[in-house]
Design a protein around this motif. Structure first.
Motif, PDB file in Angstrom:
ATOM      1  N   VAL A   1       0.812  -1.216   0.000  1.00 56.60           N
ATOM      2  CA  VAL A   1       0.000   0.000   0.000  1.00 56.60           C
ATOM      3  C   VAL A   1       0.848   1.271   0.000  1.00 56.60           C
ATOM      4  CG1 VAL A   1      -1.762   1.322   1.249  1.00 56.60           C
ATOM      5  CG2 VAL A   1      -1.910  -1.183   1.159  1.00 56.60           C
ATOM      6  N   ARG A   2       1.795   1.369   0.890  1.00 55.97           N
ATOM      7  CA  ARG A   2       2.523   2.629   1.085  1.00 55.97           C
ATOM      8  C   ARG A   2       3.063   3.171  -0.232  1.00 55.97           C
ATOM      9  NH1 ARG A   2       7.702   3.028   4.944  1.00 55.97           N
ATOM     10  NH2 ARG A   2       8.666   2.004   3.163  1.00 55.97           N
ATOM     11  N   TRP A   3       2.853   4.455  -0.431  1.00 61.31           N
ATOM     12  CA  TRP A   3       3.353   5.128  -1.622  1.00 61.31           C
ATOM     13  C   TRP A   3       3.544   6.586  -1.283  1.00 61.31           C
ATOM     14  CZ3 TRP A   3       4.973   2.728  -5.882  1.00 61.31           C
ATOM     15  CH2 TRP A   3       5.302   3.510  -6.996  1.00 61.31           C
ATOM     16  N   ASP A   4       4.667   7.136  -1.658  1.00 64.42           N
ATOM     17  CA  ASP A   4       4.930   8.556  -1.447  1.00 64.42           C
ATOM     18  C   ASP A   4       4.082   9.334  -2.449  1.00 64.42           C
ATOM     19  OD1 ASP A   4       5.895  11.126  -1.234  1.00 64.42           O
ATOM     20  OD2 ASP A   4       8.006  10.590  -1.507  1.00 64.42           O
TER      21      ASP A   4
ATOM     22  N   GLN B   1       0.579   5.583  -9.553  1.00 62.52           N
ATOM     23  CA  GLN B   1       0.233   4.965  -8.278  1.00 62.52           C
ATOM     24  C   GLN B   1      -0.180   6.008  -7.248  1.00 62.52           C
ATOM     25  OE1 GLN B   1       0.775   1.219  -7.590  1.00 62.52           O
ATOM     26  NE2 GLN B   1       0.236   1.700  -9.698  1.00 62.52           N
ATOM     27  N   SER B   2      -1.029   5.578  -6.322  1.00 61.07           N
ATOM     28  CA  SER B   2      -1.373   6.392  -5.152  1.00 61.07           C
ATOM     29  C   SER B   2      -1.642   5.437  -4.001  1.00 61.07           C
ATOM     30  CB  SER B   2      -2.607   7.256  -5.402  1.00 61.07           C
ATOM     31  OG  SER B   2      -3.779   6.458  -5.412  1.00 61.07           O
ATOM     32  N   GLU B   3      -1.483   5.930  -2.802  1.00 61.48           N
ATOM     33  CA  GLU B   3      -1.713   5.087  -1.626  1.00 61.48           C
ATOM     34  C   GLU B   3      -3.167   4.619  -1.559  1.00 61.48           C
ATOM     35  OE1 GLU B   3      -0.994   6.002   2.908  1.00 61.48           O
ATOM     36  OE2 GLU B   3       0.892   5.901   1.780  1.00 61.48           O
TER      37      GLU B   3
ATOM     38  N   ILE C   1       3.099  -2.559  -8.033  1.00 62.86           N
ATOM     39  CA  ILE C   1       4.380  -2.052  -8.494  1.00 62.86           C
ATOM     40  C   ILE C   1       5.248  -1.849  -7.253  1.00 62.86           C
ATOM     41  CG2 ILE C   1       5.536  -0.079  -9.565  1.00 62.86           C
ATOM     42  CD1 ILE C   1       3.047   0.141 -11.380  1.00 62.86           C
ATOM     43  N   VAL C   2       6.462  -2.344  -7.319  1.00 66.91           N
ATOM     44  CA  VAL C   2       7.352  -2.260  -6.169  1.00 66.91           C
ATOM     45  C   VAL C   2       7.791  -0.811  -5.980  1.00 66.91           C
ATOM     46  CG1 VAL C   2       9.548  -3.050  -5.207  1.00 66.91           C
ATOM     47  CG2 VAL C   2       8.106  -4.633  -6.522  1.00 66.91           C
ATOM     48  N   ARG C   3       7.646  -0.336  -4.753  1.00 69.00           N
ATOM     49  CA  ARG C   3       8.067   1.034  -4.426  1.00 69.00           C
ATOM     50  C   ARG C   3       9.546   1.230  -4.709  1.00 69.00           C
ATOM     51  NH1 ARG C   3       8.893   2.211   0.286  1.00 69.00           N
ATOM     52  NH2 ARG C   3       8.382   0.225   1.179  1.00 69.00           N
ATOM     53  N   ASP C   4       9.922   2.453  -5.009  1.00 68.57           N
ATOM     54  CA  ASP C   4      11.320   2.832  -5.220  1.00 68.57           C
ATOM     55  C   ASP C   4      11.969   2.051  -6.356  1.00 68.57           C
ATOM     56  OD1 ASP C   4      11.074   4.608  -3.053  1.00 68.57           O
ATOM     57  OD2 ASP C   4      11.630   3.034  -1.644  1.00 68.57           O
ATOM     58  N   SER C   5      11.165   1.611  -7.323  1.00 63.48           N
ATOM     59  CA  SER C   5      11.696   0.902  -8.477  1.00 63.48           C
ATOM     60  C   SER C   5      11.285   1.661  -9.735  1.00 63.48           C
ATOM     61  CB  SER C   5      11.128  -0.521  -8.521  1.00 63.48           C
ATOM     62  OG  SER C   5      11.478  -1.149  -9.735  1.00 63.48           O
ATOM     63  N   ASP C   6      12.160   1.677 -10.694  1.00 64.25           N
ATOM     64  CA  ASP C   6      11.815   2.280 -11.983  1.00 64.25           C
ATOM     65  C   ASP C   6      11.096   1.285 -12.885  1.00 64.25           C
ATOM     66  OD1 ASP C   6      12.833   4.837 -11.455  1.00 64.25           O
ATOM     67  OD2 ASP C   6      14.875   4.162 -11.904  1.00 64.25           O
ATOM     68  N   ASP C   7      11.039   0.035 -12.450  1.00 59.40           N
ATOM     69  CA  ASP C   7      10.374  -1.012 -13.228  1.00 59.40           C
ATOM     70  C   ASP C   7       8.862  -0.941 -12.982  1.00 59.40           C
ATOM     71  OD1 ASP C   7       9.480  -3.277 -14.504  1.00 59.40           O
ATOM     72  OD2 ASP C   7      10.715  -4.676 -13.357  1.00 59.40           O
ATOM     73  N   PRO C   8       8.071  -0.684 -14.014  1.00 62.38           N
ATOM     74  CA  PRO C   8       6.626  -0.573 -13.830  1.00 62.38           C
ATOM     75  C   PRO C   8       5.890  -1.916 -13.871  1.00 62.38           C
ATOM     76  CG  PRO C   8       7.166  -0.071 -16.094  1.00 62.38           C
ATOM     77  CD  PRO C   8       8.486  -0.327 -15.379  1.00 62.38           C
ATOM     78  N   THR C   9       6.631  -3.014 -13.917  1.00 62.05           N
ATOM     79  CA  THR C   9       6.000  -4.328 -13.988  1.00 62.05           C
ATOM     80  C   THR C   9       5.405  -4.698 -12.631  1.00 62.05           C
ATOM     81  OG1 THR C   9       7.676  -4.985 -15.593  1.00 62.05           O
ATOM     82  CG2 THR C   9       6.363  -6.747 -14.590  1.00 62.05           C
ATOM     83  N   PRO C  10       4.096  -4.959 -12.571  1.00 61.13           N
ATOM     84  CA  PRO C  10       3.497  -5.382 -11.301  1.00 61.13           C
ATOM     85  C   PRO C  10       4.058  -6.726 -10.855  1.00 61.13           C
ATOM     86  CG  PRO C  10       1.813  -4.658 -12.837  1.00 61.13           C
ATOM     87  CD  PRO C  10       3.094  -4.785 -13.621  1.00 61.13           C
TER      88      PRO C  10
END
Length: 134
Positions: free
Chosen positions: A49-52, A60-62, A98-107
């Protein structure tokens, strides 16, 4: 056996929510049809869930990510009812995020558990957990 035992310490669900060990999503979950308190445990929240909110990458959004977790939990419960597994108190389900702090947009998948148990006053409550929360 413990009827007359002295309680040394207790930690309530309300305290866990105040301490952010649990994150309360009851209002959002009620929009999906959940009629009980609904919380996401800290490790599950961090991973799924957490997203800046200042990070606008990947759309993405929290709130959106929380909605994804709640929706997947809802479908896991509906599937269990359909499969006549109505008497279980916990179900595993998978969320693709989508993994946080990653530039990879692959879920990527994460396996979570939704647990139905007693709240502070014995009322039914839902808690979503990651393996580290259990």
């Amino acid at each position: 056996m413990f009827e007359n035992a002295e309680i040394i310490h207790s930690y309530t669900r309300a305290q866990a929510i105040a301490d952010e060990v649990l994150h309360d999503y009851t209002a959002l979950a009620s929009e999906m049809g959940f009629r009980c308190s609904f919380a996401i445990a800290h490790h599950a929240w961090v991973e799924a869930v957490r997203w800046d909110e200042s990070d606008t990458r990947h759309g993405q959004s929290e709130t959106g990510r929380a909605w994804d977790v709640i929706t997947c939990a809802h479908f896991a419960i509906a599937s269990a009812k359909h499969a006549k597994k109505a008497h279980v108190d916990r179900l595993e389900f998978t969320v693709y995020r989508i993994v946080r702090d990653s530039d990879d947009p692959t879920p990527r998948p994460i396996t979570l558990v939704i647990h139905l148990g007693p709240g502070d006053n014995g009322e039914p409550v839902f808690t979503v957990m990651a393996p580290a929360d259990q």
